[in-house]
Write a protein that holds these residues in place. Structure first.
Motif, PDB file in Angstrom:
ATOM      1  N   VAL A  39      58.282  74.732  55.074  1.00 39.37           N
ATOM      2  CA  VAL A  39      57.856  74.669  56.468  1.00 39.37           C
ATOM      3  C   VAL A  39      56.564  73.865  56.522  1.00 39.37           C
ATOM      4  O   VAL A  39      55.518  74.325  56.053  1.00 39.37           O
ATOM      5  CB  VAL A  39      57.636  76.076  57.057  1.00 39.37           C
ATOM      6  N   ASP A  40      56.651  72.639  57.053  1.00 43.08           N
ATOM      7  CA  ASP A  40      55.462  71.805  57.133  1.00 43.08           C
ATOM      8  C   ASP A  40      54.723  72.093  58.447  1.00 43.08           C
ATOM      9  O   ASP A  40      55.312  72.110  59.530  1.00 43.08           O
ATOM     10  CB  ASP A  40      55.823  70.321  57.067  1.00 43.08           C
ATOM     11  N   ASP A  41      53.412  72.277  58.314  1.00 46.98           N
ATOM     12  CA  ASP A  41      52.613  72.733  59.448  1.00 46.98           C
ATOM     13  C   ASP A  41      51.704  71.622  59.977  1.00 46.98           C
ATOM     14  O   ASP A  41      50.510  71.817  60.170  1.00 46.98           O
ATOM     15  CB  ASP A  41      51.782  73.944  59.032  1.00 46.98           C
ATOM     16  N   GLY A  42      52.290  70.436  60.191  1.00 47.62           N
ATOM     17  CA  GLY A  42      51.522  69.335  60.752  1.00 47.62           C
ATOM     18  C   GLY A  42      50.721  68.565  59.726  1.00 47.62           C
ATOM     19  O   GLY A  42      49.601  68.120  60.012  1.00 47.62           O
ATOM     20  N   SER A  43      51.292  68.374  58.533  1.00 45.10           N
ATOM     21  CA  SER A  43      50.574  67.643  57.486  1.00 45.10           C
ATOM     22  C   SER A  43      50.283  66.210  57.909  1.00 45.10           C
ATOM     23  O   SER A  43      51.092  65.556  58.574  1.00 45.10           O
ATOM     24  CB  SER A  43      51.394  67.627  56.195  1.00 45.10           C
ATOM     25  N   SER A  44      49.123  65.715  57.481  1.00 46.04           N
ATOM     26  CA  SER A  44      48.767  64.323  57.725  1.00 46.04           C
ATOM     27  C   SER A  44      48.892  63.475  56.468  1.00 46.04           C
ATOM     28  O   SER A  44      48.633  62.273  56.504  1.00 46.04           O
ATOM     29  CB  SER A  44      47.327  64.240  58.267  1.00 46.04           C
ATOM     30  N   ASP A  45      49.286  64.086  55.350  1.00 45.43           N
ATOM     31  CA  ASP A  45      49.538  63.322  54.133  1.00 45.43           C
ATOM     32  C   ASP A  45      51.002  62.891  54.089  1.00 45.43           C
ATOM     33  O   ASP A  45      51.685  62.891  55.110  1.00 45.43           O
ATOM     34  CB  ASP A  45      49.123  64.122  52.891  1.00 45.43           C
ATOM     35  N   ARG A  57      68.067  67.951  49.649  1.00 47.74           N
ATOM     36  CA  ARG A  57      68.750  69.253  49.614  1.00 47.74           C
ATOM     37  C   ARG A  57      67.831  70.392  50.039  1.00 47.74           C
ATOM     38  O   ARG A  57      68.299  71.498  50.307  1.00 47.74           O
ATOM     39  CB  ARG A  57      69.295  69.520  48.216  1.00 47.74           C
ATOM     40  N   ILE A  58      66.540  70.114  50.075  1.00 51.03           N
ATOM     41  CA  ILE A  58      65.601  71.144  50.531  1.00 51.03           C
ATOM     42  C   ILE A  58      65.675  71.247  52.048  1.00 51.03           C
ATOM     43  O   ILE A  58      65.697  70.237  52.757  1.00 51.03           O
ATOM     44  CB  ILE A  58      64.166  70.804  50.079  1.00 51.03           C
ATOM     45  N   HIS A  59      65.725  72.480  52.545  1.00 50.24           N
ATOM     46  CA  HIS A  59      65.712  72.696  53.996  1.00 50.24           C
ATOM     47  C   HIS A  59      64.286  72.512  54.487  1.00 50.24           C
ATOM     48  O   HIS A  59      63.386  73.292  54.139  1.00 50.24           O
ATOM     49  CB  HIS A  59      66.224  74.103  54.317  1.00 50.24           C
ATOM     50  N   LEU A  60      64.059  71.492  55.272  1.00 49.89           N
ATOM     51  CA  LEU A  60      62.719  71.171  55.763  1.00 49.89           C
ATOM     52  C   LEU A  60      62.606  71.529  57.232  1.00 49.89           C
ATOM     53  O   LEU A  60      63.393  71.083  58.064  1.00 49.89           O
ATOM     54  CB  LEU A  60      62.433  69.681  55.563  1.00 49.89           C
ATOM     55  N   ILE A  61      61.611  72.343  57.552  1.00 52.23           N
ATOM     56  CA  ILE A  61      61.272  72.673  58.932  1.00 52.23           C
ATOM     57  C   ILE A  61      59.918  72.054  59.221  1.00 52.23           C
ATOM     58  O   ILE A  61      58.954  72.275  58.477  1.00 52.23           O
ATOM     59  CB  ILE A  61      61.220  74.195  59.154  1.00 52.23           C
ATOM     60  N   VAL A  62      59.839  71.263  60.280  1.00 51.01           N
ATOM     61  CA  VAL A  62      58.568  70.644  60.671  1.00 51.01           C
ATOM     62  C   VAL A  62      58.117  71.283  61.978  1.00 51.01           C
ATOM     63  O   VAL A  62      58.771  71.133  63.016  1.00 51.01           O
ATOM     64  CB  VAL A  62      58.717  69.114  60.838  1.00 51.01           C
ATOM     65  N   ASN A  63      57.034  72.011  61.922  1.00 53.52           N
ATOM     66  CA  ASN A  63      56.531  72.686  63.119  1.00 53.52           C
ATOM     67  C   ASN A  63      56.096  71.668  64.172  1.00 53.52           C
ATOM     68  O   ASN A  63      55.460  70.659  63.853  1.00 53.52           O
ATOM     69  CB  ASN A  63      55.342  73.586  62.772  1.00 53.52           C
TER      70      ASN A  63
END
Length: 335
Positions: A39-45, A57-63
């Motif tokens: 779960v990515d929480d607004g990364s800037s990198d 294959r990884i389940h990615l959730i972008v807030n």
């Protein structure tokens, strides 16, 4: 691929420098029946681009907006459908038997959570936490923090709660008592969940061979305002909301002395203002505390006795005497 029995939930905020090694360690597990949700929480990198291009294959959730640590953990847990869900910090990597040993510790139906042995990522791999303990004075402590990892073998297999750095849960138990309290933001949210699971009659087990390596305090500086503010505020919320009022009254003198000593230590450290502001913020949170206390239904005598049996009574030895060699009094848990 076999149906996953566990979902690993990893909250991520600008953790690109840790992700390759973490994912490699997850790909090398002896128990492979699990899926990974980040779960990515607004990364800037470059975290999101890296995950999309390299690990499809990884389940990615972008807030859509920054939810903080607890909000990101909850987003991943809500998306999980497996019997077990595992919270894992992004600034970690794990031993090849980490998953297998963690799941093996669910050895009875009343075990709702399992704490890994979390050690420092850098040699000599001193212990970060071997599960959390909570004292009658109202302090949560990382068990055997900064002690040699070999000392973990002699510890009790029961502990109060599992640190959010690496914590295994039965998903249905967590759904029954509620997910992490997002109002905490960070610090003590794992202890609060441990209290709610304990109120429901569940236990937490310690799995010493489920080993996680942790780059400590990469997200929050241990000398920063947010660390001391959140720790102080949340510790007071947990004391008032989760501990039965009968026990608060019974151990009130220990609590007062503990806070006096802790405040003096914060003054010595130069972080008294943040600590005091956190405690004042807790005093203005009466509606939050009342709502949490109502949910715990903690006035039942049997439940009070159960909770007290899981508290560490030697608070002086835990918080003060054992810390002289480390030149610090304990103030809270660290993810």
């Amino acid at each position: 691929m076999a149906e996953p029995i566990a979902t690993v939930v990893i909250p991520n905020y600008n953790g690109m420098r840790f992700l390759p090694r973490l994912i490699d360690s997850l790909n090398s597990q002896s128990e492979s029946r699990f899926k990974v949700t980040i779960v990515d929480d607004g990364s800037s990198d470059e975290s999101v681009e890296y995950l999309r291009q390299t690990h499809g294959r990884i389940h990615l959730i972008v807030n859509e907006r920054n939810l903080g640590f607890t909000g990101s953990c909850n987003a991943g847990m809500r998306a999980a459908r497996s019997p077990f869900v595992v919270l894992l910090n992004n600034d970690t990597h794990v031993d090849s038997d980490w998953m297998a040993q963690g799941l093996q510790a669910f050895d009875s139906a009343d075990v709702a959570s399992v704490a890994s042995l979390v050690v420092m990522a850098d040699p000599p791999h001193l212990i970060d936490t071997a599960g959390d303990v909570y004292s009658v004075a109202g302090g949560a402590v990382k068990r055997n923090h900064l002690m040699p990892r070999e000392t973990a073998g002699g510890l009790s297999r029961d502990c109060f709660s599992a640190s959010g750095a690496s914590a295994f849960f039965r998903r249905d138990c967590v759904e029954r008592v509620g997910l992490l309290d997002e109002a905490f933001e960070s610090y003590y949210e794992d202890v609060d969940l441990g209290f709610r699971l304990a109120h429901a009659g569940y236990r937490c087990r310690f799995a010493p061979r489920s080993i996680c390596y942790h780059h400590l305090s990469s997200s929050y500086s241990p000398t920063g305002w947010r660390y001391h503010f959140n720790s102080a505020r949340n510790a007071e919320i947990v004391w008032q909301a989760d501990l039965p009022q009968t026990l608060q009254h019974r151990h009130r003198h220990a609590r007062r002395l503990f806070l006096m000593l802790q405040g003096a230590n914060k003054l010595r450290q130069g972080c008294f203002r943040a600590w005091y502001a956190g405690r004042r913020a807790a005093k203005s949170s009466s509606s939050w505390i009342a709502a949490k206390r109502l949910q715990s239904n903690a006035d039942d005598p049997a439940r009070i006795a159960l909770i007290e049996s899981r508290l560490t009574k030697n608070w002086w030895g835990l918080h003060v005497f054992s810390r002289f060699t480390k030149n610090a009094l304990v103030g809270g848990t660290t993810e």
